[in-house]
Scaffold this motif. Structure first.
Motif, PDB file in Angstrom:
ATOM      1  N   UNK A  18     -17.660  11.446 -22.897  1.00  0.00           N
ATOM      2  CA  UNK A  18     -18.377  11.155 -24.147  1.00  0.00           C
ATOM      3  C   UNK A  18     -19.791  10.645 -23.859  1.00  0.00           C
ATOM      4  N   UNK A  19     -19.926   9.828 -22.815  1.00  0.00           N
ATOM      5  CA  UNK A  19     -21.256   9.350 -22.421  1.00  0.00           C
ATOM      6  C   UNK A  19     -22.130  10.535 -22.027  1.00  0.00           C
ATOM      7  N   UNK A  20     -21.574  11.450 -21.228  1.00  0.00           N
ATOM      8  CA  UNK A  20     -22.296  12.655 -20.806  1.00  0.00           C
ATOM      9  C   UNK A  20     -22.813  13.420 -22.028  1.00  0.00           C
ATOM     10  N   UNK A  21     -21.961  13.582 -23.024  1.00  0.00           N
ATOM     11  CA  UNK A  21     -22.355  14.341 -24.223  1.00  0.00           C
ATOM     12  C   UNK A  21     -23.461  13.628 -25.004  1.00  0.00           C
ATOM     13  N   UNK A  22     -23.409  12.297 -25.075  1.00  0.00           N
ATOM     14  CA  UNK A  22     -24.460  11.553 -25.773  1.00  0.00           C
ATOM     15  C   UNK A  22     -25.783  11.652 -25.015  1.00  0.00           C
ATOM     16  N   UNK A  65     -25.861  10.684 -15.158  1.00  0.00           N
ATOM     17  CA  UNK A  65     -24.506  10.225 -14.826  1.00  0.00           C
ATOM     18  C   UNK A  65     -24.414   9.798 -13.356  1.00  0.00           C
ATOM     19  N   UNK A  66     -25.151  10.462 -12.465  1.00  0.00           N
ATOM     20  CA  UNK A  66     -25.183  10.043 -11.065  1.00  0.00           C
ATOM     21  C   UNK A  66     -25.817   8.664 -10.940  1.00  0.00           C
ATOM     22  N   UNK A  69     -23.395   6.039 -12.252  1.00  0.00           N
ATOM     23  CA  UNK A  69     -22.334   5.739 -11.281  1.00  0.00           C
ATOM     24  C   UNK A  69     -22.841   4.769 -10.211  1.00  0.00           C
ATOM     25  N   UNK A  70     -24.064   4.960  -9.762  1.00  0.00           N
ATOM     26  CA  UNK A  70     -24.627   4.070  -8.749  1.00  0.00           C
ATOM     27  C   UNK A  70     -24.894   2.673  -9.336  1.00  0.00           C
ATOM     28  N   UNK A  71     -25.388   2.624 -10.557  1.00  0.00           N
ATOM     29  CA  UNK A  71     -25.621   1.336 -11.222  1.00  0.00           C
ATOM     30  C   UNK A  71     -24.298   0.588 -11.402  1.00  0.00           C
ATOM     31  N   UNK A  72     -23.254   1.297 -11.803  1.00  0.00           N
ATOM     32  CA  UNK A  72     -21.936   0.674 -11.951  1.00  0.00           C
ATOM     33  C   UNK A  72     -21.416   0.151 -10.608  1.00  0.00           C
TER      34      UNK A  72
END
Length: 135
Positions: A18-22, A65-66, A69-72
């Protein structure tokens, strides 16, 4: 207490799909996307730390998104949000902003009332001290 800030705040947390789509929606509209994080989610704290520079001219949400993922990986214990900035003449502001990560123990706030001159009352939002569970 679940912090409610930004778009989708009363919905369940968004999945990565859903994040990807937003994010793709933002990019399709030509908005710059940025990732921010903080450990102070007070509603008036507008100074979140930026993760890198805003991402202009991207075509695919996979790049965002990459970075997410690194921030997370680095700041997974903090609040992380994604914003879409519209630089179009007449807008020139954030059009969408939503949380994509929350700490396991969320911040809690309380409303403090203060009576002042006459019958006026002031209200202040104060962050409660976090209570840690006993070992």
């Amino acid at each position: 207490m679940k912090l409610t800030q930004g778009c989708f705040s009363y919905l369940p947390d968004l999945t990565d799909d859903q994040i990807y789509k937003q994010v793709q929606y933002c990019l399709t509209n030509g908005w710059a996307v940025n990732i921010e994080f903080t450990d102070d989610p007070h509603p008036r704290n507008t100074y979140w730390e930026m993760w890198g520079l805003p991402m202009f001219d991207l075509q695919d949400a996979a790049g965002v998104m990459m970075e997410l993922a690194e921030c997370r990986r680095v700041y997974g214990d903090r609040y992380i949000r994604i914003s879409g900035f519209d630089s179009s003449h007449g807008w020139e502001s954030v059009r969408i902003s939503f949380l994509v990560n929350r700490p396991k123990q969320e911040a809690e706030f309380e409303l403090v009332r203060q009576e002042v001159n006459g019958r006026a009352i002031r209200y202040t939002t104060v962050r409660k001290a976090t209570q840690h569970a006993a070992p």
